[in-house]
Enzyme design. Structure first.
Site, PDB file in Angstrom:
ATOM      1  N   GLU A 212      18.521  10.710  -1.311  1.00 63.90           N
ATOM      2  CA  GLU A 212      18.269  12.104  -1.749  1.00 63.90           C
ATOM      3  C   GLU A 212      18.373  13.312  -1.820  1.00 63.90           C
ATOM      4  O   GLU A 212      18.489  14.085  -2.087  1.00 63.90           O
ATOM      5  CB  GLU A 212      16.771  11.900  -1.691  1.00 63.90           C
ATOM      6  CG  GLU A 212      15.702  10.775  -2.151  1.00 63.90           C
ATOM      7  CD  GLU A 212      15.909  10.575  -3.841  1.00 63.90           C
ATOM      8  OE1 GLU A 212      15.621  11.219  -3.859  1.00 63.90           O
ATOM      9  OE2 GLU A 212      15.618   9.731  -4.595  1.00 63.90           O
TER      10      GLU A 212
ATOM     11  N   TYR B  91      10.667  16.513  -0.624  1.00 63.70           N
ATOM     12  CA  TYR B  91      11.074  15.367   0.569  1.00 63.70           C
ATOM     13  C   TYR B  91      12.164  15.499   0.545  1.00 63.70           C
ATOM     14  O   TYR B  91      12.751  15.602   2.324  1.00 63.70           O
ATOM     15  CB  TYR B  91      10.655  14.313  -0.209  1.00 63.70           C
ATOM     16  CG  TYR B  91      11.639  12.921   0.580  1.00 63.70           C
ATOM     17  CD1 TYR B  91      10.941  12.688   1.483  1.00 63.70           C
ATOM     18  CD2 TYR B  91      12.611  12.355  -0.014  1.00 63.70           C
ATOM     19  CE1 TYR B  91      11.381  11.442   2.114  1.00 63.70           C
ATOM     20  CE2 TYR B  91      13.100  11.405   0.620  1.00 63.70           C
ATOM     21  CZ  TYR B  91      12.683  10.879   1.133  1.00 63.70           C
ATOM     22  OH  TYR B  91      13.308   9.328   2.233  1.00 63.70           O
TER      23      TYR B  91
ATOM     24  N   SER C 173      18.075  10.246   4.406  1.00 62.80           N
ATOM     25  CA  SER C 173      18.043   9.883   3.068  1.00 62.80           C
ATOM     26  C   SER C 173      19.247  10.499   1.804  1.00 62.80           C
ATOM     27  O   SER C 173      19.703  11.363   1.962  1.00 62.80           O
ATOM     28  CB  SER C 173      16.804  10.098   2.284  1.00 62.80           C
ATOM     29  OG  SER C 173      16.302   9.451   1.015  1.00 62.80           O
TER      30      SER C 173
HETATM   31  P1  NDP Z   1       7.851   4.365   4.541  1.00 66.62           P
HETATM   32  O1  NDP Z   1       6.956   4.625   3.837  1.00 66.62           O
HETATM   33  O2  NDP Z   1       6.959   2.695   4.289  1.00 66.62           O
HETATM   34  O3  NDP Z   1       7.312   4.444   6.206  1.00 66.62           O
HETATM   35  C1  NDP Z   1       6.536   5.388   6.437  1.00 66.62           C
HETATM   36  C2  NDP Z   1       5.779   5.518   7.727  1.00 66.62           C
HETATM   37  O4  NDP Z   1       5.848   6.677   8.454  1.00 66.62           O
HETATM   38  C3  NDP Z   1       4.804   5.063   8.368  1.00 66.62           C
HETATM   39  O5  NDP Z   1       4.557   3.899   9.045  1.00 66.62           O
HETATM   40  C4  NDP Z   1       3.444   5.959   7.899  1.00 66.62           C
HETATM   41  O6  NDP Z   1       1.986   5.762   8.874  1.00 66.62           O
HETATM   42  C5  NDP Z   1       4.636   6.218   9.156  1.00 66.62           C
HETATM   43  N1  NDP Z   1       3.739   8.135   8.970  1.00 66.62           N
HETATM   44  C6  NDP Z   1       3.486   9.189   7.787  1.00 66.62           C
HETATM   45  N2  NDP Z   1       3.647  10.302   8.435  1.00 66.62           N
HETATM   46  C7  NDP Z   1       3.294  10.326  10.039  1.00 66.62           C
HETATM   47  C8  NDP Z   1       2.685  11.550  10.876  1.00 66.62           C
HETATM   48  N3  NDP Z   1       2.468  11.865  10.527  1.00 66.62           N
HETATM   49  N4  NDP Z   1       3.491  10.536  11.925  1.00 66.62           N
HETATM   50  C9  NDP Z   1       3.212   9.483  12.450  1.00 66.62           C
HETATM   51  N5  NDP Z   1       3.526   9.060  11.716  1.00 66.62           N
HETATM   52  C10 NDP Z   1       3.760   8.561  10.204  1.00 66.62           C
HETATM   53  O7  NDP Z   1       8.728   4.687   4.649  1.00 66.62           O
HETATM   54  P2  NDP Z   1      10.252   3.515   4.917  1.00 66.62           P
HETATM   55  O8  NDP Z   1       9.993   2.110   5.658  1.00 66.62           O
HETATM   56  O9  NDP Z   1      10.625   2.779   3.629  1.00 66.62           O
HETATM   57  O10 NDP Z   1      11.138   4.554   5.733  1.00 66.62           O
HETATM   58  C11 NDP Z   1      11.294   4.257   6.079  1.00 66.62           C
HETATM   59  C12 NDP Z   1      12.196   5.914   6.579  1.00 66.62           C
HETATM   60  O11 NDP Z   1      13.481   5.964   5.974  1.00 66.62           O
HETATM   61  C13 NDP Z   1      11.387   6.960   6.370  1.00 66.62           C
HETATM   62  O12 NDP Z   1      11.386   8.187   6.786  1.00 66.62           O
HETATM   63  C14 NDP Z   1      12.002   7.021   5.132  1.00 66.62           C
HETATM   64  O13 NDP Z   1      11.567   8.576   3.872  1.00 66.62           O
HETATM   65  C15 NDP Z   1      13.428   7.088   5.419  1.00 66.62           C
HETATM   66  N6  NDP Z   1      14.287   6.528   4.376  1.00 66.62           N
HETATM   67  C16 NDP Z   1      13.898   5.163   3.410  1.00 66.62           C
HETATM   68  C17 NDP Z   1      14.326   4.714   2.377  1.00 66.62           C
HETATM   69  C18 NDP Z   1      13.829   4.353   1.417  1.00 66.62           C
HETATM   70  O14 NDP Z   1      14.966   3.051   0.440  1.00 66.62           O
HETATM   71  N7  NDP Z   1      13.010   2.823   1.967  1.00 66.62           N
HETATM   72  C19 NDP Z   1      15.735   5.391   2.301  1.00 66.62           C
HETATM   73  C20 NDP Z   1      16.372   6.810   2.284  1.00 66.62           C
HETATM   74  C21 NDP Z   1      15.645   6.762   3.698  1.00 66.62           C
HETATM   75  P3  NDP Z   1       0.918   5.441   7.081  1.00 66.62           P
HETATM   76  O15 NDP Z   1       0.776   3.925   7.936  1.00 66.62           O
HETATM   77  O16 NDP Z   1      -0.271   5.190   8.602  1.00 66.62           O
HETATM   78  O17 NDP Z   1       0.850   5.736   6.163  1.00 66.62           O
HETATM   79  P1  GDP Z   2      13.593   6.865  -5.112  1.00 65.97           P
HETATM   80  O1  GDP Z   2      15.023   6.907  -5.053  1.00 65.97           O
HETATM   81  O2  GDP Z   2      13.170   7.719  -3.477  1.00 65.97           O
HETATM   82  O3  GDP Z   2      12.850   8.105  -5.434  1.00 65.97           O
HETATM   83  O4  GDP Z   2      12.271   5.722  -4.837  1.00 65.97           O
HETATM   84  P2  GDP Z   2      11.296   6.095  -6.649  1.00 65.97           P
HETATM   85  O5  GDP Z   2      11.084   3.962  -6.436  1.00 65.97           O
HETATM   86  O6  GDP Z   2       9.705   6.196  -6.093  1.00 65.97           O
HETATM   87  O7  GDP Z   2      12.129   6.196  -7.742  1.00 65.97           O
HETATM   88  C1  GDP Z   2      13.469   5.807  -8.106  1.00 65.97           C
HETATM   89  C2  GDP Z   2      13.381   6.052  -9.991  1.00 65.97           C
HETATM   90  O8  GDP Z   2      12.547   5.109 -10.399  1.00 65.97           O
HETATM   91  C3  GDP Z   2      13.429   7.909  -9.709  1.00 65.97           C
HETATM   92  O9  GDP Z   2      14.563   8.205 -10.339  1.00 65.97           O
HETATM   93  C4  GDP Z   2      12.025   7.806 -10.568  1.00 65.97           C
HETATM   94  O10 GDP Z   2      12.001   8.591 -11.534  1.00 65.97           O
HETATM   95  C5  GDP Z   2      12.433   6.194 -11.620  1.00 65.97           C
HETATM   96  N1  GDP Z   2      11.324   5.813 -12.041  1.00 65.97           N
HETATM   97  C6  GDP Z   2      10.171   5.478 -13.507  1.00 65.97           C
HETATM   98  N2  GDP Z   2       9.102   5.835 -13.040  1.00 65.97           N
HETATM   99  C7  GDP Z   2       8.614   5.119 -11.746  1.00 65.97           C
HETATM  100  C8  GDP Z   2       7.644   5.123 -11.630  1.00 65.97           C
HETATM  101  O11 GDP Z   2       7.163   4.780 -12.623  1.00 65.97           O
HETATM  102  N3  GDP Z   2       7.056   5.291 -10.345  1.00 65.97           N
HETATM  103  C9  GDP Z   2       8.241   5.698  -9.794  1.00 65.97           C
HETATM  104  N4  GDP Z   2       8.125   5.460  -8.380  1.00 65.97           N
HETATM  105  N5  GDP Z   2       9.097   6.111  -9.638  1.00 65.97           N
HETATM  106  C10 GDP Z   2      10.058   5.093 -11.021  1.00 65.97           C
END
Ligand code: NDP
Ligand code: GDP
Length: 327
Positions: free
Chosen positions: A129, A151, A127
């Site tokens: 992040e 995270y 990520s």
């Molecule tokens: P989501 O939060 O939508 O999905 C996370 C998934 O992980 C869900 O299917 C969840 O299951 C599963 N999960 C959580 N805990 C466990 C566990 N203990 N065992 C098995 N499965 C588990 O994330 P995204 O699809 O947005 O992201 C996919 C990956 O990419 C993640 O690792 C995220 O951190 C990473 N990422 C995402 C970014 C983004 O902008 N979307 C940016 C960079 C990295 P359940 O449905 O049961 O909760």
């Molecule tokens: P992140 O980059 O994975 O933390 O994705 P988020 O969508 O959760 O947050 C992106 C940015 O939006 C961060 O800088 C947050 O502080 C900002 N932010 C401002 N208001 C909100 C809010 O109400 N919810 C979330 N999730 N983020 C917010």
């Protein structure tokens, strides 16, 4: 027919990646953790019309035995580790769980692959992040990391474990350092979806106000549908490696609000309020990615602009609320 194992299959990326792999002729095995709410757990796969095409198997990233069992049964050619506690804000509330799932969980998957199917190609969902307090104005594969949340620290551990397993055991293990990517399937707690859902509710008269936190932070937002293509491309390379996936454009939360509210003819300033409890203990102020390496080596490039994506998300949220109101 190649077999892919996708952890996190019920999440946003798991759904889009499964759709892509199925279209390419893969057998897709989706790892799903057991839940008492199993009736709603496949919602994203259902939304894409692929729920019946993905083979769902029980397993949890924190239970190495479950991962070993799944790998032994299905012997996948490719393993995509997308599962995580993925919400930054929640990682301060549950830092140890985040470390266990997002950090050690990835090590469990790597270890299971090494023990059972060491020639499988492995993808780790790293990520942006991890850059946190940014050390360079545009972040690339060579930019030093500075995680700013539990995270990000957990993701950094998983990232280095992926590098380490590649270097120690010669595994085909790659990390995609993905910048934020969104879609109509994004979790409602993330800011893009919170905004597009808020816009839809306000437009339909279901709400008047949208409380947010820090409006000044900026993010490099792309579309999940574009980004899962990069994941697949990484595993098709001869040599495993790490790649930044980003659009190269950064936008503030404030400007995101302007784009989303104006899509339905509303003035954001009449509805958005700021709330102190939504401000994070430590903020990542700016993220801006340089995906030159992915563009030249993988031939990947983003297709969807922020404006196109926000319009798609607002329309999807309007449709969801209209359906709910009609029933
Ligand atoms: P989501 O939060 O939508 O999905 C996370 C998934 O992980 C869900 O299917 C969840 O299951 C599963 N999960 C959580 N805990 C466990 C566990 N203990 N065992 C098995 N499965 C588990 O994330 P995204 O699809 O947005 O992201 C996919 C990956 O990419 C993640 O690792 C995220 O951190 C990473 N990422 C995402 C970014 C983004 O902008 N979307 C940016 C960079 C990295 P359940 O449905 O049961 O909760
Ligand atoms: P992140 O980059 O994975 O933390 O994705 P988020 O969508 O959760 O947050 C992106 C940015 O939006 C961060 O800088 C947050 O502080 C900002 N932010 C401002 N208001 C909100 C809010 O109400 N919810 C979330 N999730 N983020 C917010």
């Amino acid at each position: 027919m190649p077999t892919a194992l996708v952890t996190g299959v019920t999440g946003q990326d798991g759904a889009y990646l499964s759709q892509l792999l199925l279209a390419k002729g893969y057998r897709v095995i989706g790892l799903m953790r057991r839940s008492a709410s199993s009736d709603v757990i496949g919602e994203r796969l259902r939304w894409l019309g692929i729920l019946k095409d993905v083979e769902l198997v029980d397993g949890n990233l924190t239970d190495l035995s479950s991962l070993i069992r799944v790998l032994s049964v299905y012997k996948p050619d490719e393993v995509y580790n997308l599962a995580a506690q993925s919400f930054v804000a929640a990682s301060w509330q549950q830092p140890l769980l985040t470390g266990n799932v997002t950090g050690l969980g990835a090590a469990n998957v790597l270890e299971a692959v090494r023990l059972i199917k060491p020639d499988a190609r492995f993808y780790q969902a790293s990520s942006s992040e991890m850059y946190g307090l940014i050390q360079e104005p545009k972040q690339s594969e060579t930019t030093p990391f500075y995680p700013r949340s539990p995270y990000a620290a957990a993701k950094l551990y998983a990232h280095w474990m992926t590098v380490n397993y590649r270097e120690s055991f010669g595994m085909h293990a790659s990390s995609g350092i993905l910048f934020n990517h969104e879609s109509p399937l994004r979790g409602i707690e993330f800011v893009t979806r919170k905004v597009t859902d808020g816009v839809a509710r306000i437009k339909l008269g279901l709400a008047t106000e949208l409380p947010l936190g820090n409006l000044n932070a900026t993010r490099d937002w792309g579309h999940a549908r574009d980004y899962v293509q990069a994941m697949h491309l990484m595993l098709q390379q001869k040599v495993p490696d790490d790649y930044v996936i980003a659009t190269g454009r950064t936008t503030s939360i404030r400007d995101l609000c302007i784009i989303a509210f104006s899509h339905v003819g509303l003035n954001w300033e009449e509805h958005v309020t700021t709330r102190a409890d939504l401000i994070r203990p430590a903020e990542v102020d700016v993220l801006l990615g340089d995906s030159t390496k992915a563009q030249t080596t993988l031939g990947w490039k983003p297709e969807t602009t922020l404006e196109m994506m926000v319009a798609e998300m607002v329309e999807a949220d309007l449709a969801r609320h209209r359906t709910r109101m009609a029933s």
